[in-house]
Every structure is written in C-alpha cells, then in structure tokens.
Design an enzyme around this catalytic site. Sequence first.
Site, PDB file in Angstrom:
ATOM      1  CE  LYS A  54      -0.378   3.675   3.441  1.00  0.00           C
ATOM      2  NZ  LYS A  54      -1.271   4.287   4.431  1.00  0.00           N
ATOM      3  CG  ASP A  60      -1.869   1.182   1.279  1.00  0.00           C
ATOM      4  OD1 ASP A  60      -1.966   1.906   0.267  1.00  0.00           O
ATOM      5  OD2 ASP A  60      -2.517   1.375   2.329  1.00  0.00           O
ATOM      6  NE  ARG A  88     -11.939   3.344   4.055  1.00  0.00           N
ATOM      7  CZ  ARG A  88     -11.943   4.307   4.962  1.00  0.00           C
ATOM      8  NH1 ARG A  88     -12.915   5.189   4.987  1.00  0.00           N
ATOM      9  NH2 ARG A  88     -10.974   4.397   5.853  1.00  0.00           N
ATOM     10  CD  GLU A  98      -5.428   0.633   0.634  1.00  0.00           C
ATOM     11  OE1 GLU A  98      -5.513   1.817   1.000  1.00  0.00           O
ATOM     12  OE2 GLU A  98      -4.910  -0.258   1.341  1.00  0.00           O
TER      13      GLU A  98
HETATM   14  N1  BES Z   1      -3.216   0.149   5.211  1.00  0.00           N
HETATM   15  C1  BES Z   1      -3.606   1.390   5.754  1.00  0.00           C
HETATM   16  C2  BES Z   1      -3.893   1.344   7.252  1.00  0.00           C
HETATM   17  C3  BES Z   1      -2.734   1.045   8.159  1.00  0.00           C
HETATM   18  C4  BES Z   1      -2.060   2.080   8.771  1.00  0.00           C
HETATM   19  C5  BES Z   1      -2.365  -0.245   8.438  1.00  0.00           C
HETATM   20  C6  BES Z   1      -1.012   1.810   9.622  1.00  0.00           C
HETATM   21  C7  BES Z   1      -1.329  -0.518   9.302  1.00  0.00           C
HETATM   22  C8  BES Z   1      -0.650   0.511   9.904  1.00  0.00           C
HETATM   23  C9  BES Z   1      -4.877   1.883   5.059  1.00  0.00           C
HETATM   24  O1  BES Z   1      -5.043   1.501   3.749  1.00  0.00           O
HETATM   25  C10 BES Z   1      -4.805   3.362   5.082  1.00  0.00           C
HETATM   26  O2  BES Z   1      -3.989   3.912   4.417  1.00  0.00           O
HETATM   27  N2  BES Z   1      -5.666   3.977   5.880  1.00  0.00           N
HETATM   28  C11 BES Z   1      -5.715   5.371   5.987  1.00  0.00           C
HETATM   29  C12 BES Z   1      -7.165   5.738   5.879  1.00  0.00           C
HETATM   30  C13 BES Z   1      -7.415   7.162   5.637  1.00  0.00           C
HETATM   31  C14 BES Z   1      -6.905   7.618   4.299  1.00  0.00           C
HETATM   32  C15 BES Z   1      -8.905   7.365   5.737  1.00  0.00           C
HETATM   33  C16 BES Z   1      -5.151   5.769   7.338  1.00  0.00           C
HETATM   34  O3  BES Z   1      -5.308   5.028   8.304  1.00  0.00           O
HETATM   35  O4  BES Z   1      -4.508   6.808   7.427  1.00  0.00           O
HETATM   36 ZN    ZN Z   2      -4.109  -0.183   3.158  1.00  0.00          ZN
HETATM   37 MN    MN Z   3      -4.132   2.823   2.397  1.00  0.00          MN
END
Ligand code: BES
Ligand code: ZN
Ligand code: MN
Length: 489
Positions: free
Chosen positions: A268, A261, A342, A340
């Site tokens: 990110k 991701d 969800r 992504e």
């Molecule tokens: N895979 C991440 C969530 C995650 C964060 C997993 C840290 C493990 C450790 C997910 O796809 C994500 O990026 N979530 C975002 C959501 C936001 C954009 C609404 C997040 O948590 O910042």
């Molecule tokens: Zn993710």
């Molecule tokens: Mn993500």
Amino acid sequence: MKVLISTTFSTQTCGTVIIPILKAESLGATLESIGQTFNVSIDRLKTDIKGDFKEINHFYNGETRIYLLGLGEKTNSNDIIAAARNLSFTQKSKFNGGRIAIDLIHSNLTESHAVQSMVNGILLGAYRIGLYKSDSNGIHPLCQSEAELVVFVDGDAERSEKEAQKALLTAQTQIQIMDLVNAAPNIKTPQYLANWAIQSGEKNGFSVQAFDKKQCIELGFKALLSVNAGSQEEPRFIVMEYKHEKAQKTVGLVGKGVTFDTGGISIKPSNNMHLMKSDMGGAAAVLGTMELVAKLQLPINLIGIVPATENMVDGAGTRPGDVIDSYAGKTIEVIDTDAEGRLVLADGLAYMKKQYNPDVMIDLATLTGNVIAALGYNAAGLFCNNDTLSNALLKAGEASGERVWRMPMWEAYFEDMKSDVADIANLSSKPVAGSITAAKFLEFFIDNHTGWAHIDIAGMALATTELGNHRTATAYGIRLLTDFLESWV
Ligand code: BES
Ligand code: ZN
Ligand code: MN
C-alpha cells in the site's frame, strides 16, 4: 459504576443534570416547563436555545449544573448517542460533585430508545483514547467506582431499568472493543486477539479455542496461512461458542482479523497506512458481540470465528501470481496480495459451514476501499443471498443507527473473478464494483449456504470524533448485531 432509574425528579445530590432536547414543535412548551421548574427566564431560554445537533447550553440551579443538550431533529439512536457522547466527553472536567443525571422527565425526547441511547452516549464519553500515555490524568468522573448515573423517567420504570442496564453493558463492551481496535499493531498480535477472546470467554461464559500455526497447518487453513507467510507473528484461528439452553437457532459470525495490513508484496502507499491497524474491525465486532450476547444471556446459540493474521511484506510472503489452496479445497490465484481479507474469510466461512452449518451465517470485514467509494462513512455495505435475513439486518441497522445498505449480487459480477489458471482469482479483472466482486469471491466459499450475509465495514470501523486528530475506533457492529440477534431468536 452504577446506573439507576428514578421516576421522581430531584436535583438533590446531583452535581450535573443533562436534559436532551429535540428541535421539534414541542420545544417551546418544553422550554417553558424547564423555565418554570428551575426558575430561570423562559424568554432567555427561548432566545438562546435552538436545540441544534450537539448544541450545549447550561445554567445553574443551586449547586447543580443543568445542561440542555440539543439533538437537532434527529431521533436516530446513533445521532443521540453521538450528541450525548460529545457532551460527556467535552464537559467531563465540570462533572464534579455527586451524581450525574439524565433528565427525560423535562425532555421532549420521547423515543422508545431514549434511555438506551442517552445512557450509552453519556457512558461512551468516558472513553479515553490515550492508551499509552504515561500520565493517567483526566479520568472521567463516571469511571470512578462509586460513580452513579441516574436517569429520571416518566412511566415504565421496569422497562427503563432494563434498557439502562443493557446500555451500561453495551458501553462497557464497546469501550473494551474500542481499546482493541485502537491498540497499536505491534501489541495487538493475532495471539493478543486470541487472549482477549479467551479472557472474555472465561469471564462471560462462552468457550474459546485458538488454533496456533501448527494446528492451522494440520486443519488446512491454507488461504489464511498464505496471507500469514510474510509475517513474523503466527496466525491464530479463533473459534468461540456461546450456548443457551432455550436456544432455537444457531447463528455463526465470522470476522476479518487482519491485525495489520501493509498490502503485502502489492504494498500500500504509506499515506495513512497506520490506520490499517484497524483491519481487524470485523473481528472486533464479532468479539464484542460474543461478549455482549453472553452478558445479556440472549436465548440463542452463537458461534464466532476469527481468522487472525498480519499481512506483511517479506521474502517469504505470497507473490502476486501465486496459486494457493484453501480450507474448502478450492484453488485461488492471488493476483493482488492486498486483497487478503477475502482469503482469510474464505477459510473462516468454509470452516463455519462445514463444522457448524448454522441457520444464519454473517461475516463482517473491513474488506474494500471500494465500499467507501460507494457508501461513504454513513453505512456499511450489505451483501446477502436471503431476503428475509437482509430485511432483518436492514431493520436492525435502522433501529441501532449502525446502518447497512444492500448491494446487488448478480451473477454477472462473478464472471470478473474467474481465473485462467485456478478455480477463482482474488481480484476482479475489471477496476469497477470492487466491493461487489469481493462479495462474489466470498460467496464461492460458503458451499451454497442459503442464509448468508457479508457486511463490508471498511468505512465504519473508524470515525473522526471529538476524541482526537486521527480517525479512531467506533466499535461498529456490536449494536447492529445484538439488535439483529434479539429480533432473530
Ligand atoms: N483492508 C483493506 C480495505 C480497506 C481500505 C479498509 C480502506 C479500510 C479502509 C483491504 O484489505 C484492501 O486492501 N482492499 C483493497 C482491495 C483491492 C486490492 C482489490 C482495496 O480496497 O483497495
Ligand atoms: Zn485488509
Ligand atoms: Mn488489503
């Protein structure tokens, strides 16, 4: 590798004996009996041995090295596993010669899960993190094919035997799954996950279908395909079915299989981005549970679904603002391409409901950083629309030590997920309660199923352990789900 149970204690043929000790009132008497049995000074034992969590002491009895392993006041299975695993890992170079024994006869650990937890932990200590190291030195003595782990127990040998075999099968599956989560993201492609499932299915007796990109297009997994749009690797939609002739119930599991991701166009920060190779931790829990349930031949029907893709940055990738379609036929405004998980789960859940309509439907995902803000690294977030199911999962969480904690799902949270232009947005309009609004998004795709649970394992898929410098795979979820399924049949 074999695990044996014995009701008669003997250090003969044992190079190593491990006695777990609890920091409890009974410790004094336990140390006295250990002193007498092994002919060592009771006074020395009593001054040296505190029984603190992960405390390791040893003395010799002839050629045998006797370890006293402190468990602190903890009787939770996950803590016992952590202490046993730490001893097994850090002491492996001294485990030479003969059998390795766990001695529960001289131990004050009397919990009903003592055999399972100790065997599981000692075996997990054999895990090697160095998947890609050129030299293969340092193989754990327990990994040699002639290795034997013997457990000395009082009482019910038959029950202990079952527990020990279950712990062995569990550890073997967990180790495979840890390899999968720790695998490098250039190797662990969606196709690699599909191959893993196919091979496990052939070996353990469940059927596997893996839809390729063309089939995903034909079937209409449009949300999954939108996440995949920026990737050079094709997506896979993996469907696994385990059937048992005595089954009364069907349970469906859906796991987020994002093999890497980057966040997509909503990229990110680079800090720790490498850890996003673990964004298939939910898929790993589902794959591992399928395998273990098949090995244990649990009397249940189990469907596993893993929508698998990378989330990459590319000119062909989905843009923030794009509106996409989904398998459920609902339109989604993609506000943030980093939300992504969800999207892929929306297609996984909708397909599960439509094709199988199982009695219970549980999805697991490393879904939000926000759940870590809420619960830290000690519990996964549980979001559930059914109190009976929720309570069973909470109970399994306590029993397995793989904890879950229930979060609210009030309708008010859904308001923030409304899109001005599409049926739903993939990001809340408010920067609060991110794990809950994510769950409300998923709920929109379950087509009013009344036995659904979502488990956000973002804080649990990886942990800092004795294994290395970086956070590494935990195989979280396999024991939680297996314990739950055993209680649910
Ligand atoms: N895979 C991440 C969530 C995650 C964060 C997993 C840290 C493990 C450790 C997910 O796809 C994500 O990026 N979530 C975002 C959501 C936001 C954009 C609404 C997040 O948590 O910042
Ligand atoms: Zn993710
Ligand atoms: Mn993500």
